[in-house]
Design an enzyme around this catalytic site. Structure first.
Site, PDB file in Angstrom:
ATOM      1  N   HIS A  64       0.810  -1.225   0.000  1.00  0.00           N
ATOM      2  CA  HIS A  64       0.000   0.000   0.000  1.00  0.00           C
ATOM      3  C   HIS A  64       0.845   1.279   0.000  1.00  0.00           C
ATOM      4  O   HIS A  64       0.282   2.366  -0.071  1.00  0.00           O
ATOM      5  CB  HIS A  64      -1.021  -0.054   1.145  1.00  0.00           C
ATOM      6  CG  HIS A  64      -1.987  -1.180   0.912  1.00  0.00           C
ATOM      7  ND1 HIS A  64      -2.955  -1.134  -0.059  1.00  0.00           N
ATOM      8  CD2 HIS A  64      -2.065  -2.420   1.475  1.00  0.00           C
ATOM      9  CE1 HIS A  64      -3.611  -2.290  -0.084  1.00  0.00           C
ATOM     10  NE2 HIS A  64      -3.083  -3.086   0.838  1.00  0.00           N
ATOM     11  N   TYR A  81      -2.615   4.525   6.211  1.00  0.00           N
ATOM     12  CA  TYR A  81      -1.840   3.323   6.537  1.00  0.00           C
ATOM     13  C   TYR A  81      -0.626   3.227   5.607  1.00  0.00           C
ATOM     14  O   TYR A  81       0.512   3.031   6.058  1.00  0.00           O
ATOM     15  CB  TYR A  81      -2.757   2.098   6.403  1.00  0.00           C
ATOM     16  CG  TYR A  81      -2.042   0.777   6.331  1.00  0.00           C
ATOM     17  CD1 TYR A  81      -1.289   0.301   7.400  1.00  0.00           C
ATOM     18  CD2 TYR A  81      -2.135  -0.030   5.185  1.00  0.00           C
ATOM     19  CE1 TYR A  81      -0.639  -0.931   7.323  1.00  0.00           C
ATOM     20  CE2 TYR A  81      -1.503  -1.250   5.108  1.00  0.00           C
ATOM     21  CZ  TYR A  81      -0.751  -1.702   6.170  1.00  0.00           C
ATOM     22  OH  TYR A  81      -0.113  -2.912   6.100  1.00  0.00           O
TER      23      TYR A  81
HETATM   24  P1  NAI Z   1      -2.193  -8.110  12.133  1.00  0.00           P
HETATM   25  O1  NAI Z   1      -3.029  -6.892  12.296  1.00  0.00           O
HETATM   26  O2  NAI Z   1      -2.865  -9.432  12.164  1.00  0.00           O
HETATM   27  O3  NAI Z   1      -1.016  -8.116  13.201  1.00  0.00           O
HETATM   28  C1  NAI Z   1      -0.400  -6.947  13.654  1.00  0.00           C
HETATM   29  C2  NAI Z   1      -0.108  -7.125  15.123  1.00  0.00           C
HETATM   30  O4  NAI Z   1       0.430  -5.893  15.614  1.00  0.00           O
HETATM   31  C3  NAI Z   1      -1.350  -7.455  15.949  1.00  0.00           C
HETATM   32  O5  NAI Z   1      -1.188  -8.643  16.674  1.00  0.00           O
HETATM   33  C4  NAI Z   1      -1.522  -6.230  16.860  1.00  0.00           C
HETATM   34  O6  NAI Z   1      -1.994  -6.566  18.157  1.00  0.00           O
HETATM   35  C5  NAI Z   1      -0.098  -5.675  16.904  1.00  0.00           C
HETATM   36  N1  NAI Z   1      -0.110  -4.265  17.227  1.00  0.00           N
HETATM   37  C6  NAI Z   1      -0.965  -3.297  16.775  1.00  0.00           C
HETATM   38  N2  NAI Z   1      -0.724  -2.132  17.385  1.00  0.00           N
HETATM   39  C7  NAI Z   1       0.311  -2.350  18.222  1.00  0.00           C
HETATM   40  C8  NAI Z   1       1.004  -1.517  19.128  1.00  0.00           C
HETATM   41  N3  NAI Z   1       0.688  -0.230  19.315  1.00  0.00           N
HETATM   42  N4  NAI Z   1       1.999  -2.067  19.853  1.00  0.00           N
HETATM   43  C9  NAI Z   1       2.349  -3.372  19.688  1.00  0.00           C
HETATM   44  N5  NAI Z   1       1.714  -4.209  18.851  1.00  0.00           N
HETATM   45  C10 NAI Z   1       0.707  -3.698  18.116  1.00  0.00           C
HETATM   46  O7  NAI Z   1      -1.395  -7.932  10.750  1.00  0.00           O
HETATM   47  P2  NAI Z   1      -0.671  -9.056   9.915  1.00  0.00           P
HETATM   48  O8  NAI Z   1      -1.526  -9.405   8.773  1.00  0.00           O
HETATM   49  O9  NAI Z   1      -0.165 -10.102  10.799  1.00  0.00           O
HETATM   50  O10 NAI Z   1       0.551  -8.223   9.316  1.00  0.00           O
HETATM   51  C11 NAI Z   1       1.795  -8.157   9.996  1.00  0.00           C
HETATM   52  C12 NAI Z   1       2.554  -6.954   9.461  1.00  0.00           C
HETATM   53  O11 NAI Z   1       2.734  -7.090   8.063  1.00  0.00           O
HETATM   54  C13 NAI Z   1       1.852  -5.632   9.692  1.00  0.00           C
HETATM   55  O12 NAI Z   1       2.818  -4.640   9.997  1.00  0.00           O
HETATM   56  C14 NAI Z   1       1.216  -5.340   8.346  1.00  0.00           C
HETATM   57  O13 NAI Z   1       1.072  -3.942   8.131  1.00  0.00           O
HETATM   58  C15 NAI Z   1       2.211  -5.966   7.387  1.00  0.00           C
HETATM   59  N6  NAI Z   1       1.582  -6.410   6.171  1.00  0.00           N
HETATM   60  C16 NAI Z   1       0.783  -7.517   6.172  1.00  0.00           C
HETATM   61  C17 NAI Z   1       0.204  -7.954   4.996  1.00  0.00           C
HETATM   62  C18 NAI Z   1      -0.614  -9.191   4.928  1.00  0.00           C
HETATM   63  O14 NAI Z   1      -1.023  -9.563   3.835  1.00  0.00           O
HETATM   64  N7  NAI Z   1      -0.878  -9.902   6.030  1.00  0.00           N
HETATM   65  C19 NAI Z   1       0.384  -7.208   3.739  1.00  0.00           C
HETATM   66  C20 NAI Z   1       1.229  -6.056   3.869  1.00  0.00           C
HETATM   67  C21 NAI Z   1       1.814  -5.681   5.047  1.00  0.00           C
HETATM   68  C1  15L Z   2      -1.918  -5.088   3.796  1.00  0.00           C
HETATM   69  O1  15L Z   2      -1.060  -4.216   3.950  1.00  0.00           O
HETATM   70  C2  15L Z   2      -2.731  -5.570   4.934  1.00  0.00           C
HETATM   71  O2  15L Z   2      -1.999  -5.561   6.139  1.00  0.00           O
HETATM   72  C3  15L Z   2      -3.320  -6.934   4.706  1.00  0.00           C
HETATM   73  O3  15L Z   2      -4.337  -7.156   5.661  1.00  0.00           O
HETATM   74  C4  15L Z   2      -3.857  -7.152   3.294  1.00  0.00           C
HETATM   75  O4  15L Z   2      -5.023  -6.458   3.140  1.00  0.00           O
HETATM   76  C5  15L Z   2      -2.807  -6.746   2.270  1.00  0.00           C
HETATM   77  O5  15L Z   2      -2.198  -5.489   2.545  1.00  0.00           O
HETATM   78  C6  15L Z   2      -3.334  -6.704   0.833  1.00  0.00           C
HETATM   79  O6  15L Z   2      -3.121  -5.703   0.162  1.00  0.00           O
HETATM   80  O7  15L Z   2      -3.915  -7.689   0.403  1.00  0.00           O
END
Ligand code: NAI
Ligand code: 15L
Length: 264
Positions: free
Chosen positions: A112, A135
Site C-alpha cells: 500500500h 496506513y
Molecule cells: P495483524 O493486524 O494481524 O497483526 C499486527 C499485530 O500488531 C497485531 O497482533 C496487533 O496486536 C499488533 N499491534 C498493533 N498495534 C500495536 C502496538 N501499538 N503495539 C504493539 N503491537 C501492536 O497484521 P498481519 O496481517 O499479521 O501483518 C503483519 C505486518 O505485516 C503488519 O505490519 C502489516 O502492516 C504488514 N503487512 C501484512 C500484509 C498481509 O497480507 N498480512 C500485507 C502487507 C503488510
Molecule cells: C496489507 O497491507 C494488509 O496488512 C493486509 O491485511 C492485506 O489487506 C494486504 O495489505 C493486501 O493488500 O492484500
C-alpha cells in the site's frame, strides 16, 4: 546465528503463522505484541509491549541482535491509532535499535506504499511512492526511517513490501499479490543470512504467474520464492466474484484500500 531474535506483532495473523518457524535463526526468540498471547512450547520468551511506549520498547529491544518487525496497525484506520503504532512505534523501535546496537531488521512494509499504481504497471525498487491511504503513508514513514538509520548508523533493513500474506490467496487481485507463508519464512532466512544486506526494497510476493513486481535488484539475496497463486485460480474463480474492469479492486495495485475514506 543470532543470539536473540525479536519478533514484534507476534500475536497477529502473520506473526502467529511464522513465530514457531524461525527458531533456527537465533539461540533465543523473543515474541512481543500489545495483545496478550501464549507462545506454543517453552522455547520463546513473550513480552507484552505497546510500540507507542518508548521506554517499553527500549527494554524490549535490549539484548536482541535482529528484529522481524511485524507489529502495528495493518489496515486503514484513524490517524491517531496509526500514528501511535506505525509512526511513534517505528521511531521508538529504530531508536531502541540504535541504542542497543541491533544490526539487522526486517520491516514489514506493505504494497500500500505503491497502492495507487495501476495494475497494468510493473514496479521495481525505483517506483515512486503512491500510498493509497494513511496506513500506506505510515509505511512510507517506516521505510524512510529505515533508510535514515541505515545511512546514518549502518543498521541494515529489508523493506519488505508485503503483498497479501495469507495461507491461501482469496481473490483475483491476490493472484498477483499473494505471498505464501513458506515463501515469507524463507525470505526471513535469506534476509538474516546474507553477509551484506544494505537497505533494499523487496516486494513480498510469491512466484506468481500474474506478478506485478520485479525484485531483480535484490537478486544478491538469493531468495527464490516457490509458491504460485495460479495453483489456486480455480478455487478463487469458484469462491470469489471477478471484479468489473472499472472496479478499484481491478484497477489499482492497492485494490479496495484505494476506496477507504479518511476515518475521523
Ligand atoms: P495483524 O493486524 O494481524 O497483526 C499486527 C499485530 O500488531 C497485531 O497482533 C496487533 O496486536 C499488533 N499491534 C498493533 N498495534 C500495536 C502496538 N501499538 N503495539 C504493539 N503491537 C501492536 O497484521 P498481519 O496481517 O499479521 O501483518 C503483519 C505486518 O505485516 C503488519 O505490519 C502489516 O502492516 C504488514 N503487512 C501484512 C500484509 C498481509 O497480507 N498480512 C500485507 C502487507 C503488510
Ligand atoms: C496489507 O497491507 C494488509 O496488512 C493486509 O491485511 C492485506 O489487506 C494486504 O495489505 C493486501 O493488500 O492484500
Amino acid at each position: 546465528m543470532m543470539e536473540r531474535l525479536l519478533i514484534t506483532g507476534a500475536a497477529g495473523g502473520v506473526g502467529a503463522m511464522i513465530r514457531n518457524r524461525l527458531g533456527h535463526l537465533a539461540q533465543h526468540v523473543r515474541l512481543s505484541d500489545i495483545a496478550d498471547f501464549e507462545a506454543e512450547g517453552e522455547a520463546a520468551e513473550v513480552i507484552q509491549c505497546d510500540l507507542g511506549d518508548a521506554d517499553g520498547v527500549l527494554d524490549l529491544v535490549a539484548g536482541c541482535d535482529g528484529i522481524v518487525h511485524l507489529g502495528g496497525v495493518s489496515v486503514e484506520d484513524r490517524f491517531d491509532r496509526i500514528r501511535r503504532a506505525n509512526i511513534d512505534g517505528v521511531y521508538n523501535l529504530y531508536e531502541a535499535a540504535r541504542r542497543h546496537n541491533v544490526k539487522r531488521i526486517l520491516f514489514a512494509s506493505s504494497n500500500h506504499v505503491v497502492g495507487y499504481h495501476l495494475q497494468t504497471s510493473r514496479l521495481d525498487d525505483k517506483a515512486p511512492l503512491r500510498p493509497d491511504g494513511l496506513y500506506g503513508v505510515s509505511k512510507c514513514f517506516g521505510e524512510a526511517m529505515a533508510s535514515l538509520y541505515h545511512d546514518k548508523f549502518g543498521i541494515e533493513t529489508a523493506l519488505v513490501r508485503i503483498g497479501s500474506c495469507f495461507p491461501e490467496p482469496r481473490d483475483h487481485r491476490m493472484l498477483s499479490t499473494w505471498l505464501s507463508i513458506d515463501d515469507l519464512v524463507s525470505l526471513v532466512e535469506y534476509v538474516f543470512r546474507v553477509p551484506r544486506l544494505g537497505c533494499p526494497v523487496i516486494y513480498g510476493a510469491s512466484k506468481n504467474s500474474m506478478a506485478w513486481w520485479d525484485n531483480s535488484h535484490a537478486g544478491y539475496l538469493g531468495w527464490t520464492p516457490q509458491s504460485n497463486a495460479e495453483d489456486y485460480r480455480q478455487q478463487i474463480e469458484r469462491s470469489a466474484q471477478m471484479p468489473q474492469p472499472d472496479d478499484p479492486a481491478a484497477v489499482y495495485q492497492g485494490g479496495k484500500f484505494t476506496t477507504d475514506p479518511i476515518y475521523e
